[in-house]
Design a protein around this motif. Structure first.
Motif, mmCIF file in Angstrom:
data_model
loop_
_atom_site.group_PDB
_atom_site.id
_atom_site.type_symbol
_atom_site.label_atom_id
_atom_site.label_comp_id
_atom_site.label_asym_id
_atom_site.label_seq_id
_atom_site.Cartn_x
_atom_site.Cartn_y
_atom_site.Cartn_z
ATOM 1 N N MET A 1 0.841 -1.167 0.000
ATOM 2 C CA MET A 1 0.000 0.000 0.000
ATOM 3 C C MET A 1 0.886 1.230 0.000
ATOM 4 O O MET A 1 1.742 1.382 0.850
ATOM 5 N N THR A 2 0.631 2.103 -0.954
ATOM 6 C CA THR A 2 1.463 3.277 -1.144
ATOM 7 C C THR A 2 0.616 4.536 -1.110
ATOM 8 O O THR A 2 -0.338 4.660 -1.873
ATOM 9 N N PRO A 3 0.958 5.521 -0.220
ATOM 10 C CA PRO A 3 0.203 6.767 -0.197
ATOM 11 C C PRO A 3 0.599 7.648 -1.380
ATOM 12 O O PRO A 3 1.718 7.595 -1.866
ATOM 13 N N GLY A 4 -0.333 8.463 -1.824
ATOM 14 C CA GLY A 4 -0.065 9.394 -2.909
ATOM 15 C C GLY A 4 -1.066 10.523 -2.875
ATOM 16 O O GLY A 4 -1.977 10.549 -2.048
ATOM 17 N N ALA A 5 -0.922 11.473 -3.788
ATOM 18 C CA ALA A 5 -1.805 12.631 -3.834
ATOM 19 C C ALA A 5 -3.253 12.223 -4.093
ATOM 20 O O ALA A 5 -4.180 12.888 -3.647
ATOM 21 N N LEU A 9 -2.752 3.820 -2.512
ATOM 22 C CA LEU A 9 -2.768 2.704 -3.451
ATOM 23 C C LEU A 9 -2.860 1.410 -2.656
ATOM 24 O O LEU A 9 -1.993 1.099 -1.852
ATOM 25 N N LEU A 10 -3.940 0.648 -2.897
ATOM 26 C CA LEU A 10 -4.133 -0.616 -2.189
ATOM 27 C C LEU A 10 -3.544 -1.792 -2.957
ATOM 28 O O LEU A 10 -2.858 -2.627 -2.380
ATOM 29 N N CYS A 11 -3.857 -1.883 -4.249
ATOM 30 C CA CYS A 11 -3.392 -3.006 -5.052
ATOM 31 C C CYS A 11 -3.742 -2.761 -6.510
ATOM 32 O O CYS A 11 -4.429 -1.798 -6.838
ATOM 33 N N ARG A 12 -3.299 -3.657 -7.356
ATOM 34 C CA ARG A 12 -3.751 -3.673 -8.745
ATOM 35 C C ARG A 12 -5.012 -4.539 -8.781
ATOM 36 O O ARG A 12 -5.129 -5.482 -8.000
ATOM 37 N N ILE A 13 -5.934 -4.229 -9.668
ATOM 38 C CA ILE A 13 -7.170 -5.009 -9.737
ATOM 39 C C ILE A 13 -6.857 -6.477 -10.028
ATOM 40 O O ILE A 13 -7.510 -7.375 -9.510
ATOM 41 N N GLU A 14 -5.816 -6.743 -10.795
ATOM 42 C CA GLU A 14 -5.451 -8.125 -11.127
ATOM 43 C C GLU A 14 -4.937 -8.905 -9.919
ATOM 44 O O GLU A 14 -4.848 -10.132 -9.961
ATOM 45 N N ASP A 15 -4.611 -8.212 -8.821
ATOM 46 C CA ASP A 15 -4.180 -8.886 -7.593
ATOM 47 C C ASP A 15 -5.341 -9.594 -6.883
ATOM 48 O O ASP A 15 -5.112 -10.414 -5.995
ATOM 49 N N CYS A 110 -5.481 0.137 -11.092
ATOM 50 C CA CYS A 110 -5.129 0.110 -9.663
ATOM 51 C C CYS A 110 -6.321 0.542 -8.821
ATOM 52 O O CYS A 110 -7.141 1.354 -9.243
ATOM 53 N N VAL A 111 -6.377 0.001 -7.609
ATOM 54 C CA VAL A 111 -7.427 0.355 -6.655
ATOM 55 C C VAL A 111 -6.839 1.322 -5.636
ATOM 56 O O VAL A 111 -5.835 1.010 -4.980
ATOM 57 N N TRP A 112 -7.450 2.502 -5.529
ATOM 58 C CA TRP A 112 -7.002 3.557 -4.627
ATOM 59 C C TRP A 112 -8.069 3.792 -3.557
ATOM 60 O O TRP A 112 -9.260 3.882 -3.875
ATOM 61 N N MET A 113 -7.647 3.907 -2.314
ATOM 62 C CA MET A 113 -8.564 4.258 -1.240
ATOM 63 C C MET A 113 -8.534 5.769 -1.082
ATOM 64 O O MET A 113 -7.467 6.361 -0.943
ATOM 65 N N THR A 114 -9.711 6.382 -1.078
ATOM 66 C CA THR A 114 -9.790 7.830 -0.947
ATOM 67 C C THR A 114 -10.231 8.251 0.451
ATOM 68 O O THR A 114 -10.289 9.431 0.750
ATOM 69 N N GLU A 115 -10.545 7.276 1.290
ATOM 70 C CA GLU A 115 -10.994 7.537 2.661
ATOM 71 C C GLU A 115 -9.813 7.291 3.611
ATOM 72 O O GLU A 115 -9.405 6.158 3.812
ATOM 73 N N PRO A 116 -9.252 8.334 4.194
ATOM 74 C CA PRO A 116 -8.013 8.189 4.948
ATOM 75 C C PRO A 116 -8.135 7.670 6.380
ATOM 76 O O PRO A 116 -7.138 7.418 7.014
ATOM 77 N N ASP A 117 -9.340 7.475 6.908
ATOM 78 C CA ASP A 117 -9.479 7.200 8.345
ATOM 79 C C ASP A 117 -9.542 5.730 8.732
ATOM 80 O O ASP A 117 -9.971 5.393 9.810
ATOM 81 N N LEU A 118 -9.099 4.812 7.898
ATOM 82 C CA LEU A 118 -9.127 3.395 8.274
ATOM 83 C C LEU A 118 -7.772 2.946 8.767
ATOM 84 O O LEU A 118 -6.768 3.161 8.227
#
Length: 118
Positions: A1-5, A9-15, A110-118
């Motif tokens: 998992m990689t943070p970015g603007a 980043l959680l994973c690639r959909i193919e994962d 890629c699947v990105w999480m936009t909710e930062p509070d988890l």
């Protein structure tokens, strides 16, 4: 998992194989606090907590959040079944309640999480 603007980043959909699920621990708590279910090119994300009892984790083993035929999300603690598309409980003690969705976006495979509070 990689943070970015654009979020985390959680994973690639193919994962996540089509028709399967995967848990994530974006806050590095030591347990999966959310999970994603993939159906074709769509992904659905929810908090890893049953609405019947918030402390109940959904998976019956690592990355297994679905029932046997993979048609519903299943709470391993209560046997409750939830619709994948909207998290609505259709069988079990929390009938009429819903899983809590997690905001994600799918971008460039890629699947990105936009909710930062988890």
């Amino acid at each position: 998992m990689t943070p970015g603007a654009a979020g985390l980043l959680l994973c690639r959909i193919e994962d996540i194989p089509d028709g399967h699920s995967r848990g994530f621990d974006p806050g590095k708590t030591g347990r999966d606090t959310m999970f994603i279910v993939r159906r074709g090119g769509r992904v659905y994300a929810y908090r890893n907590a049953c609405p019947h009892y918030d402390r109940a984790r959904m998976a019956w083993k690592k990355n297994e959040f679905l029932n046997g035929d993979r048609s519903h999300i299943m709470c391993a603690a209560h046997g409750a079944l939830f619709q994948i598309e909207d998290g609505a409980c259709v069988i079990g003690p929390c009938l009429g309640q819903r899983l809590s969705p997690v905001s994600i976006t799918l971008r460039d495979g890629c699947v990105w999480m936009t909710e930062p509070d988890l």
